[in-house]
Design a protein around this motif. Structure first.
Motif, mmCIF file in Angstrom:
data_model
loop_
_atom_site.group_PDB
_atom_site.id
_atom_site.type_symbol
_atom_site.label_atom_id
_atom_site.label_comp_id
_atom_site.label_asym_id
_atom_site.label_seq_id
_atom_site.Cartn_x
_atom_site.Cartn_y
_atom_site.Cartn_z
ATOM 1 N N PHE A 51 0.823 -1.203 0.000
ATOM 2 C CA PHE A 51 0.000 0.000 0.000
ATOM 3 C C PHE A 51 0.861 1.258 0.000
ATOM 4 N N SER A 52 1.931 1.252 0.817
ATOM 5 C CA SER A 52 2.715 2.465 1.023
ATOM 6 C C SER A 52 3.484 2.887 -0.223
ATOM 7 N N LEU A 56 3.284 6.351 -1.961
ATOM 8 C CA LEU A 56 4.500 7.159 -2.004
ATOM 9 C C LEU A 56 4.751 7.701 -3.408
ATOM 10 N N THR A 57 4.779 6.818 -4.400
ATOM 11 C CA THR A 57 5.036 7.266 -5.773
ATOM 12 C C THR A 57 3.881 8.123 -6.293
ATOM 13 N N LEU A 212 7.944 10.497 3.165
ATOM 14 C CA LEU A 212 7.114 9.300 3.099
ATOM 15 C C LEU A 212 7.915 8.044 3.439
ATOM 16 N N TYR A 213 9.171 7.985 3.006
ATOM 17 C CA TYR A 213 10.007 6.837 3.350
ATOM 18 C C TYR A 213 10.297 6.814 4.852
ATOM 19 N N GLY A 214 10.486 8.010 5.413
ATOM 20 C CA GLY A 214 10.664 8.090 6.866
ATOM 21 C C GLY A 214 9.437 7.594 7.600
ATOM 22 N N PHE A 215 8.248 7.962 7.100
ATOM 23 C CA PHE A 215 7.004 7.463 7.691
ATOM 24 C C PHE A 215 6.950 5.940 7.622
ATOM 25 N N THR A 404 -0.531 7.829 3.913
ATOM 26 C CA THR A 404 0.788 7.212 4.042
ATOM 27 C C THR A 404 1.284 7.239 5.479
ATOM 28 N N LEU A 405 1.136 8.384 6.137
ATOM 29 C CA LEU A 405 1.560 8.487 7.531
ATOM 30 C C LEU A 405 0.777 7.514 8.401
ATOM 31 N N MET A 406 -0.540 7.447 8.191
ATOM 32 C CA MET A 406 -1.350 6.617 9.061
ATOM 33 C C MET A 406 -1.188 5.131 8.774
ATOM 34 N N VAL A 407 -0.894 4.754 7.525
ATOM 35 C CA VAL A 407 -0.597 3.349 7.248
ATOM 36 C C VAL A 407 0.612 2.914 8.059
ATOM 37 N N SER A 408 1.616 3.786 8.151
ATOM 38 C CA SER A 408 2.812 3.474 8.924
ATOM 39 C C SER A 408 2.497 3.381 10.414
#
Length: 487
Positions: A51-52, A56-57, A212-215, A404-408
């Motif tokens: 999903f992420s 991200l892309t 986003l990668y940090g998340f 994206t943040l919340m998926v992480s």
């Protein structure tokens, strides 16, 4: 865009509807099939990346597409995105390893970054503001139709064929959509003498990539905190360089003066927070249905259907309300609906029957539909005509960042709770949970352990919705900062 006759307006609207339907059915089918994919590819640890990476892309390219749509036209950007989406879908269908699937989803996301924001921008071009919300509601019905068809179709494909075919279904739909757009959409050629903001685009993509990668690293159980800190610091530096570049650019990729408008900022912040709740509902509810209630994949995906159906009616309702009321008033009522729904999901017992979740989903659909439509239309209306593409793409970007943040964060919550549950019982292993969330493989587990495993999974999913309560409360506070008057 040149003046469209009524026939062209109708055909363009249908073309956008088909494109939206393709995107909608893809998302729902993937959520429905994810338990089977995890079981088949042994990818519980990498599940969030499926999903992420897509988000991200998607997020990286969305603002670029929005600006290019304003510079060179909606049609070429829309077609380019559709072509990439079809290619990515084909590669996803051919994947036999989790890593290959993730890379293919990245390509899909690059294409999808153009579909939604440019669709909304085209609607803004061909419809006046008083009709725009209604058309967005009609376009939103694609999600409702997809939500009915996708769980049944996805479940049938998973049960009778293989999960690979859930991606191949996008290919014919994508080709038809490309043909419709080529034939139906007519617009004047756009040109700008100002130089393309290449450096601004580069710094923005690097900032989003790092952020986003940090998340995502936050959700990794064995992530290096040193790497995470380095990535986030890099994102901050890239963002600073982006801001510096945009202040000097003749034609900036994102006009910074948009952020001087309080309503624009509030609408996008609320959209981001609500989208974070939305992704938790759509991704983890099918897992709840299959892993805890033991339902088939088709029924697991069907649990989100009432939400999508009510989304349609809520979008139409929001269009009528926007004529008479300020966005703050509409969002307050809608956010309160979501707050009640999140409390219910956080507190329901493990024995809650399937039908009850359908009722809750319907209520949440009212909140989701009215909020997303209101924030989209309002963000477009407060931007100038020459910035509609940028404003729309930023609204889409805000929603993607929230997801994206919340998926992480959801991944962290679930992984911690599952790890605690497994550690407390020496009879259990993490592979058992991979089997549990797929009803086809759950029968292989010892019957005596099923109640224990289901309670562990319930405890993990249960905590997701406590986090969602916090999101909605924050959204209510931010919304209250907006103006009382109509935008």
């Amino acid at each position: 865009m040149e003046k469209q006759n009524q026939r062209n307006v109708l055909l363009v609207t249908i073309a956008i509807f088909v494109a939206t339907f393709m995107t909608a059915i893809e998302g729902t089918i993937v959520s429905t099939a994810m338990p089977t994919i995890i079981s088949n590819l042994h990818g519980m640890r990498l599940m969030n990346w499926v999903f992420s990476i897509y988000l991200l892309t998607n997020a990286m390219m969305t603002p670029i597409y929005g600006k290019m749509a304003d510079r060179i036209g909606r049609k070429p950007i829309f077609i380019f995105g559709l072509v990439l989406f079809v290619i990515g879908s084909t590669l996803c269908g051919l994947s036999n390893h989790m890593e290959t699937l993730i890379i293919s989803r990245a390509i899909q996301g690059i294409g999808a970054g153009a579909i939604m924001p440019v669709s909304f921008t085209i609607i803004a071009d061909i419809y006046p503001i008083e009709k725009r919300a209604k058309v967005l509601g009609f376009n939103g019905s694609a999600w409702g139709i997809a939500s009915i068809i996708a769980p049944l179709l996805g479940g049938f494909i998973v049960d009778k064929l293989t999960w690979h075919w859930i991606f191949f279904i996008n290919v014919p739909i994508g080709i038809i959509t490309i043909g419709l757009i080529c034939y139906c959409l007519h617009e004047e050629k756009r040109s700008s003498k100002a130089p393309v903001d290449y450096w601004g685009s580069l710094w923005l993509m690097l900032a989003l990539l790092g952020l986003l990668y940090g998340f995502q690293l936050l959700g990794e159980t064995n992530a290096s905190y040193g790497l995470m800190a380095l990535v986030l610091i890099g994102a901050v530096v890239a963002f600073g360089l982006f801001m510096r570049t945009e202040k000097r650019a003749e034609d900036p990729i994102i006009a910074l003066d948009l952020f001087k408008n309080r309503t624009f900022v509030v609408q996008n912040a609320v959209a981001a927070l609500v989208s974070g709740f939305l992704i938790g509902f759509e991704v983890y509810m099918p897992m709840w249905m299959q892993g805890i209630l033991g339902l088939k994949a088709s029924m697991g995906g069907f649990v989100v259907t009432p939400s999508s159906i009510m989304w349609i009616f809520a979008s139409l309702w929001a269009g009528q309300l926007l004529v008479k009321h300020a966005p703050r008033t509409i969002l307050t009522g809608s956010l309160l609906i979501l707050l009640v729904g999140s409390f219910i999901l956080a507190l329901v017992p493990q024995s809650t029957p399937f039908w009850f979740f359908l009722v809750v989903a319907a209520g949440l659909g009212v909140g989701f539909g009215s909020i997303i439509t209101t924030t989209t239309v309002t963000a477009q209306s407060v931007a100038g005509d020459d910035k509609v593409g940028v404003a729309t793409s930023f609204n889409t970007l805000s929603r993607t960042l929230g997801q994206t943040l919340m998926v992480s964060i959801y991944g962290i919550i679930v992984n911690i709770q599952l790890a605690k549950g497994i550690a407390n019982d020496p009879r259990l292993g993490s592979n058992m949970l991979n089997k549990l969330i797929n009803p086809e493989t759950a029968v292989e587990l010892p019957k005596a352990l099923l109640p224990v495993l289901r309670h562990i999974l319930y405890n993990g999913l249960h905590h997701i919705y406590f986090a969602s309560i916090v999101l909605i409360i924050i959204a209510l506070g931010i919304n209250w900062l907006d103006h009382k008057k109509k935008a």
